[in-house]
Design a protein around this motif. Structure first.
Motif, PDB file in Angstrom:
ATOM      1  N   ALA A 152      -8.771   1.002   0.360  1.00 48.63           N
ATOM      2  CA  ALA A 152      -7.794   0.263   1.175  1.00 48.63           C
ATOM      3  C   ALA A 152      -6.479   1.035   1.277  1.00 48.63           C
ATOM      4  CB  ALA A 152      -7.551  -1.120   0.577  1.00 48.63           C
ATOM      5  N   ALA A 153      -6.042   1.651   0.192  1.00 45.64           N
ATOM      6  CA  ALA A 153      -4.814   2.455   0.225  1.00 45.64           C
ATOM      7  C   ALA A 153      -4.997   3.660   1.140  1.00 45.64           C
ATOM      8  CB  ALA A 153      -4.434   2.899  -1.179  1.00 45.64           C
ATOM      9  N   THR A 154      -6.178   4.261   1.095  1.00 47.70           N
ATOM     10  CA  THR A 154      -6.470   5.395   1.974  1.00 47.70           C
ATOM     11  C   THR A 154      -6.475   4.954   3.437  1.00 47.70           C
ATOM     12  OG1 THR A 154      -7.776   6.413   0.222  1.00 47.70           O
ATOM     13  CG2 THR A 154      -8.153   7.213   2.460  1.00 47.70           C
ATOM     14  N   ALA A 155      -7.020   3.781   3.711  1.00 45.33           N
ATOM     15  CA  ALA A 155      -7.040   3.256   5.083  1.00 45.33           C
ATOM     16  C   ALA A 155      -5.622   2.980   5.585  1.00 45.33           C
ATOM     17  CB  ALA A 155      -7.880   1.990   5.144  1.00 45.33           C
ATOM     18  N   ALA A 156      -4.751   2.477   4.704  1.00 43.28           N
ATOM     19  CA  ALA A 156      -3.359   2.235   5.100  1.00 43.28           C
ATOM     20  C   ALA A 156      -2.676   3.552   5.445  1.00 43.28           C
ATOM     21  CB  ALA A 156      -2.616   1.523   3.973  1.00 43.28           C
ATOM     22  N   MET A 157      -2.913   4.581   4.645  1.00 44.52           N
ATOM     23  CA  MET A 157      -2.327   5.886   4.925  1.00 44.52           C
ATOM     24  C   MET A 157      -2.879   6.450   6.237  1.00 44.52           C
ATOM     25  SD  MET A 157      -2.453   9.423   2.730  1.00 44.52           S
ATOM     26  CE  MET A 157      -4.201   9.617   3.027  1.00 44.52           C
TER      27      MET A 157
END
Length: 89
Positions: A24-29
């Motif tokens: 999820a953090a990677t998707a936000a980035m």
């Protein structure tokens, strides 16, 4: 795969629990990078100093977004990060 075959890497329960949060953090980035890309693109034809500054800002925004999202989603805790940094010294 090679590290796992050599016995130098094993996926533990903690990593399994955090994989979705890290994703999820990677998707936000990635979403931020997709939004900012049209703003960065025109500067890539400019002078070297302009490209360096714009790419530096682009990378800083991406890293900040990733770590903020990772902390917000609970993928990392500040105490754990500090412990990892202390252990390496």
């Amino acid at each position: 795969v090679t590290l796992r075959r050599r016995g130098q890497f094993a996926i533990d329960a903690q990593l399994r629990r955090r994989t979705l949060r890290l994703t999820a953090a990677t998707a936000a980035m990635a979403a931020l990078l997709l939004v900012l890309n049209p703003l960065v693109d025109p500067h890539m034809a400019g002078a070297l100093w302009e490209r360096v500054i714009v790419l530096g800002l682009f990378m800083t925004a991406a890293a900040t977004t990733y770590f903020a999202a990772a902390f917000a989603f609970g993928a990392f805790r500040i105490a754990e990060l500090k412990a990892q940094l202390r252990r390496r010294r």
